[in-house]
Write a protein that holds these residues in place. Structure first.
Motif, PDB file in Angstrom:
ATOM      1  N   ALA A   1      12.518  -9.864  -4.362  1.00  0.00           N
ATOM      2  CA  ALA A   1      12.930  -8.458  -4.405  1.00  0.00           C
ATOM      3  C   ALA A   1      14.438  -8.358  -4.620  1.00  0.00           C
ATOM      4  O   ALA A   1      15.212  -9.007  -3.920  1.00  0.00           O
ATOM      5  CB  ALA A   1      12.527  -7.761  -3.107  1.00  0.00           C
ATOM      6  N   ASP A   2      14.829  -7.532  -5.582  1.00  0.00           N
ATOM      7  CA  ASP A   2      16.235  -7.249  -5.880  1.00  0.00           C
ATOM      8  C   ASP A   2      16.417  -5.755  -5.638  1.00  0.00           C
ATOM      9  O   ASP A   2      16.080  -4.920  -6.480  1.00  0.00           O
ATOM     10  CB  ASP A   2      16.544  -7.638  -7.328  1.00  0.00           C
ATOM     11  CG  ASP A   2      18.008  -7.463  -7.690  1.00  0.00           C
ATOM     12  OD1 ASP A   2      18.758  -6.871  -6.895  1.00  0.00           O
ATOM     13  OD2 ASP A   2      18.402  -7.910  -8.784  1.00  0.00           O
TER      14      ASP A   2
ATOM     15  N   SER B   1      12.522  -3.359  -1.393  1.00  0.00           N
ATOM     16  CA  SER B   1      12.975  -3.951  -0.137  1.00  0.00           C
ATOM     17  C   SER B   1      12.128  -5.135   0.288  1.00  0.00           C
ATOM     18  O   SER B   1      12.629  -6.070   0.908  1.00  0.00           O
ATOM     19  CB  SER B   1      12.958  -2.893   0.976  1.00  0.00           C
ATOM     20  OG  SER B   1      13.786  -1.808   0.663  1.00  0.00           O
ATOM     21  N   TYR B   2      10.821  -5.121  -0.013  1.00  0.00           N
ATOM     22  CA  TYR B   2       9.907  -6.186   0.393  1.00  0.00           C
ATOM     23  C   TYR B   2       8.712  -6.188  -0.558  1.00  0.00           C
ATOM     24  O   TYR B   2       8.386  -5.157  -1.172  1.00  0.00           O
ATOM     25  CB  TYR B   2       9.437  -6.000   1.846  1.00  0.00           C
ATOM     26  CG  TYR B   2       9.094  -4.572   2.185  1.00  0.00           C
ATOM     27  CD1 TYR B   2       7.843  -4.037   1.883  1.00  0.00           C
ATOM     28  CD2 TYR B   2      10.029  -3.728   2.780  1.00  0.00           C
ATOM     29  CE1 TYR B   2       7.537  -2.721   2.170  1.00  0.00           C
ATOM     30  CE2 TYR B   2       9.728  -2.405   3.070  1.00  0.00           C
ATOM     31  CZ  TYR B   2       8.477  -1.900   2.769  1.00  0.00           C
ATOM     32  OH  TYR B   2       8.177  -0.589   3.042  1.00  0.00           O
ATOM     33  N   ILE B   3       8.075  -7.348  -0.693  1.00  0.00           N
ATOM     34  CA  ILE B   3       6.944  -7.487  -1.609  1.00  0.00           C
ATOM     35  C   ILE B   3       5.919  -8.444  -1.010  1.00  0.00           C
ATOM     36  O   ILE B   3       6.226  -9.228  -0.109  1.00  0.00           O
ATOM     37  CB  ILE B   3       7.379  -8.001  -3.000  1.00  0.00           C
ATOM     38  CG1 ILE B   3       8.161  -9.311  -2.882  1.00  0.00           C
ATOM     39  CG2 ILE B   3       8.184  -6.959  -3.740  1.00  0.00           C
ATOM     40  CD1 ILE B   3       8.558  -9.923  -4.213  1.00  0.00           C
ATOM     41  N   SER B   4       4.685  -8.388  -1.533  1.00  0.00           N
ATOM     42  CA  SER B   4       3.619  -9.303  -1.120  1.00  0.00           C
ATOM     43  C   SER B   4       2.543  -9.303  -2.201  1.00  0.00           C
ATOM     44  O   SER B   4       2.605  -8.520  -3.155  1.00  0.00           O
ATOM     45  CB  SER B   4       3.032  -8.898   0.238  1.00  0.00           C
ATOM     46  OG  SER B   4       2.415  -7.626   0.153  1.00  0.00           O
TER      47      SER B   4
ATOM     48  N   LEU C   1       0.703  -7.034  -6.969  1.00  0.00           N
ATOM     49  CA  LEU C   1       1.950  -7.166  -6.222  1.00  0.00           C
ATOM     50  C   LEU C   1       2.232  -5.846  -5.520  1.00  0.00           C
ATOM     51  O   LEU C   1       2.276  -4.795  -6.151  1.00  0.00           O
ATOM     52  CB  LEU C   1       3.102  -7.539  -7.150  1.00  0.00           C
ATOM     53  CG  LEU C   1       4.421  -7.888  -6.457  1.00  0.00           C
ATOM     54  CD1 LEU C   1       5.114  -9.033  -7.190  1.00  0.00           C
ATOM     55  CD2 LEU C   1       5.363  -6.680  -6.396  1.00  0.00           C
ATOM     56  N   ILE C   2       2.394  -5.916  -4.196  1.00  0.00           N
ATOM     57  CA  ILE C   2       2.709  -4.741  -3.383  1.00  0.00           C
ATOM     58  C   ILE C   2       4.221  -4.690  -3.169  1.00  0.00           C
ATOM     59  O   ILE C   2       4.829  -5.688  -2.791  1.00  0.00           O
ATOM     60  CB  ILE C   2       1.987  -4.809  -2.020  1.00  0.00           C
ATOM     61  CG1 ILE C   2       0.467  -4.978  -2.214  1.00  0.00           C
ATOM     62  CG2 ILE C   2       2.287  -3.561  -1.191  1.00  0.00           C
ATOM     63  CD1 ILE C   2      -0.199  -3.871  -2.975  1.00  0.00           C
ATOM     64  N   MET C   3       4.820  -3.540  -3.415  1.00  0.00           N
ATOM     65  CA  MET C   3       6.265  -3.372  -3.267  1.00  0.00           C
ATOM     66  C   MET C   3       6.553  -2.114  -2.456  1.00  0.00           C
ATOM     67  O   MET C   3       5.949  -1.068  -2.700  1.00  0.00           O
ATOM     68  CB  MET C   3       6.934  -3.252  -4.643  1.00  0.00           C
ATOM     69  CG  MET C   3       8.434  -2.964  -4.600  1.00  0.00           C
ATOM     70  SD  MET C   3       9.080  -2.453  -6.215  1.00  0.00           S
ATOM     71  CE  MET C   3       8.885  -3.966  -7.158  1.00  0.00           C
ATOM     72  N   GLY C   4       7.456  -2.220  -1.496  1.00  0.00           N
ATOM     73  CA  GLY C   4       7.813  -1.059  -0.698  1.00  0.00           C
ATOM     74  C   GLY C   4       9.288  -1.027  -0.377  1.00  0.00           C
ATOM     75  O   GLY C   4      10.036  -1.970  -0.643  1.00  0.00           O
TER      76      GLY C   4
ATOM     77  N   GLY D   1       8.361  -4.786   6.072  1.00  0.00           N
ATOM     78  CA  GLY D   1       7.454  -5.635   5.316  1.00  0.00           C
ATOM     79  C   GLY D   1       6.112  -4.947   5.167  1.00  0.00           C
ATOM     80  O   GLY D   1       5.730  -4.136   6.023  1.00  0.00           O
ATOM     81  N   ALA D   2       5.393  -5.262   4.088  1.00  0.00           N
ATOM     82  CA  ALA D   2       4.082  -4.660   3.856  1.00  0.00           C
ATOM     83  C   ALA D   2       3.166  -5.673   3.195  1.00  0.00           C
ATOM     84  O   ALA D   2       3.598  -6.491   2.374  1.00  0.00           O
ATOM     85  CB  ALA D   2       4.203  -3.415   2.968  1.00  0.00           C
ATOM     86  N   ALA D   3       1.896  -5.627   3.564  1.00  0.00           N
ATOM     87  CA  ALA D   3       0.860  -6.436   2.916  1.00  0.00           C
ATOM     88  C   ALA D   3      -0.412  -5.604   2.866  1.00  0.00           C
ATOM     89  O   ALA D   3      -0.596  -4.684   3.673  1.00  0.00           O
ATOM     90  CB  ALA D   3       0.621  -7.738   3.679  1.00  0.00           C
ATOM     91  N   ARG D   4      -1.296  -5.937   1.925  1.00  0.00           N
ATOM     92  CA  ARG D   4      -2.560  -5.217   1.793  1.00  0.00           C
ATOM     93  C   ARG D   4      -3.677  -6.236   1.602  1.00  0.00           C
ATOM     94  O   ARG D   4      -3.534  -7.204   0.865  1.00  0.00           O
ATOM     95  CB  ARG D   4      -2.500  -4.266   0.588  1.00  0.00           C
ATOM     96  CG  ARG D   4      -3.693  -3.321   0.477  1.00  0.00           C
ATOM     97  CD  ARG D   4      -3.569  -2.433  -0.743  1.00  0.00           C
ATOM     98  NE  ARG D   4      -3.840  -3.159  -1.991  1.00  0.00           N
ATOM     99  CZ  ARG D   4      -3.798  -2.611  -3.205  1.00  0.00           C
ATOM    100  NH1 ARG D   4      -3.468  -1.326  -3.338  1.00  0.00           N
ATOM    101  NH2 ARG D   4      -4.049  -3.336  -4.281  1.00  0.00           N
TER     102      ARG D   4
END
Length: 482
Positions: free
Chosen positions: A229-230, A317-320, A331-334, A383-386
């Motif tokens: 994440a940038d 800010s965060y990815i998963s 790809l989850i991004m939040g 952080g986030a995940a699904r």
């Protein structure tokens, strides 16, 4: 400048003057802000705000570097692990304590960094991913590595005339095998650092590289590619097949001869890249050059402040990675948002498609088109995940106990599912070990904590202890909570 127990998400997003007591209350019992919003928390957001387009082509510089420096694989880094983490019962650091309400969810697995990484003020851990994201069989060869990201705090107060901590070294990764015991040390697990770098051609036309000064609040590994994440720009991409080795003879005291007849040096902490025909790396044996990037198509609506806006490009800010079947790889991004009554936005979370053939994001006409986006139900999300339609969110602020939240899409909105779960102080990015490759395998939700243990006010031995660990909860334990 970031103080020790400010969330490193706030390295770019801190808004001065927000009280710790208020933050603790928000974490315990969040209340929606009273000002009217164009969209309420949990409502669908404009998906196109998350759309991405490819950045500049870096392949020629990476190819040139690979003709100069030998490459190694992930398993080589694990085999050459020069630091040892302690696991489970031997990991005595406990950032969980009793929690703010005495109902903390203890981890099923836990690993402690070595003393230098546990106590460093220079490097702050943030992102986490692993081979369960990268491979359907959850194996890299015969190994099950975890990968974490740290950013260099680069605080001038840490520098002395000869300490070597003044240069901003950017971002480093830690490659750790949580399953394979160290020979003779059954509670030990080897790990190794590698430095992320950006390749370029210098003024003489020679391939070189520089440190990458980003927050790296989230990372995600799919096939050979590592996404980082940038925050205000989008994503940077690295190829695990392009890890460069500056010290293949493993004798740091003598400069190695490179493939192109020059030298590489791993003792000078102040230098990076090719300088006077010598390749430097801030003393890191391994460097991993960026191979690609994705930039937000929409104009960035946010600034470097902690607060968020409701429109325009989000913050990455965060990815998963969501690998749950039958969902296509996603790809989850939040974004992290420190909201208050004057800035009520909670942030957004979006889903971006991955091309399973290449491992890169799926483009249509040169654009990565977002499949869904929602306003987050809560602020302070780190952080986030699904997985299987369930969203998991880590929330934290300063040195208060963090919280793990769940949410689902219900009647077209992203809404809370169940109650708050108190977890560690300073929880960050999330990674799901999905266990799909082996019947009956345990599924885990992994995270890591950022604050080093010390005597800073607010960190206590019981209610809100600080300390850096990697940890995992069983998904079944989380879902069993009311």
């Amino acid at each position: 400048m970031l103080t020790l127990h400010q969330s490193p998400k706030l390295r770019l997003h801190r808004r001065a003057g927000w009280g710790i007591a208020l933050a603790a209350a928000v974490l315990a019992v969040p209340v929606l802000s009273t000002p009217a919003l164009a969209a309420a928390p949990g409502d669908p957001a404009t998906s196109s705000s998350f759309n991405l387009k490819p950045g500049p082509d870096l392949s020629s510089a990476v190819t040139a570097l690979k003709t100069a420096l030998p490459t190694e694989g992930v398993q080589d880094l694990l085999d050459q692990g020069n630091r040892i983490a302690k696991t489970d019962a031997s990991c005595t650091t406990d950032p969980f304590g009793t929690g703010d309400n005495g109902a903390v969810l203890a981890p099923a697995r836990k690993l402690c960094w070595d003393a230098g990484d546990a106590g460093t003020e220079e490097w702050i851990p943030q992102g986490i991913t692993g081979v369960s994201d990268a491979q359907a069989d959850e194996l890299w060869g015969s190994r099950k590595p975890l990968v974490t990201a740290w950013y260099d705090k680069a605080n001038p107060a840490l520098c002395t005339a000869d300490s070597g901590t003044c240069p901003d070294k950017g971002v480093r990764l830690s490659f750790l095998d949580p399953e394979t015991p160290v020979t003779g040390t059954p509670d030990g697990r080897r790990y190794r650092h590698a430095l992320l770098v950006e390749p370029y051609f210098n003024s003489y036309g020679n391939a070189s590289y520089r440190a990458i000064d980003i927050h790296a609040g989230g990372i995600a590994w799919y096939k050979y590619y590592l996404y980082v994440a940038d925050t205000l720009n989008g994503l940077r991409v690295f190829d695990m097949r392009s890890i460069l080795d500056l010290n293949p003879d493993q004798n740091a005291s003598v400069d190695d001869t490179t493939l192109n007849g020059l030298k590489s040096n791993v003792t000078d902490e102040s230098k990076i890249g090719r300088q006077s025909n010598i390749y430097y790396s801030h003393t890191y044996r391994y460097v991993l050059p960026q191979v690609a990037s994705y930039k937000f198509v929409a104009a960035q609506g946010n600034s470097s402040a902690a607060t968020c806006v409701a429109t325009g490009a989000p913050k990455a800010s965060y990815i998963s990675i969501d690998r749950s079947a039958p969902t296509a790889p996603t790809l989850i991004m939040g974004e992290y948002c420190n909201s208050d009554t004057d800035h009520p936005e909670k942030g957004r979370v979006g889903a971006l498609p991955i091309d399973d053939t290449t491992g890169l994001l799926q483009e249509t006409g040169g654009t990565v088109t977002t499949t869904s986006a929602y306003y987050l139900p809560r602020d302070l999300t780190q952080g986030a995940a699904r997985y299987n339609g369930m969203y998991y969110f880590n929330r934290s602020y300063l040195d208060n106990s963090g919280s793990l939240r769940r949410a689902t899409i219900t009647n077209g909105r992203l809404v809370d599912y169940g109650s708050n779960i108190t977890n560690a102080v300073g929880p960050e990015d999330l990674y799901i070990e999905h266990g799909q490759s082996m019947p009956g395998a345990t599924q885990y939700l992994w995270s890591l904590t950022e604050h080093r243990a010390d005597t800073t006010a607010g960190c206590t031995d019981t209610g809100s202890p600080c300390g850096r660990v990697l940890y995992a909860h069983r998904l079944s334990d989380i879902l069993a909570r009311p």
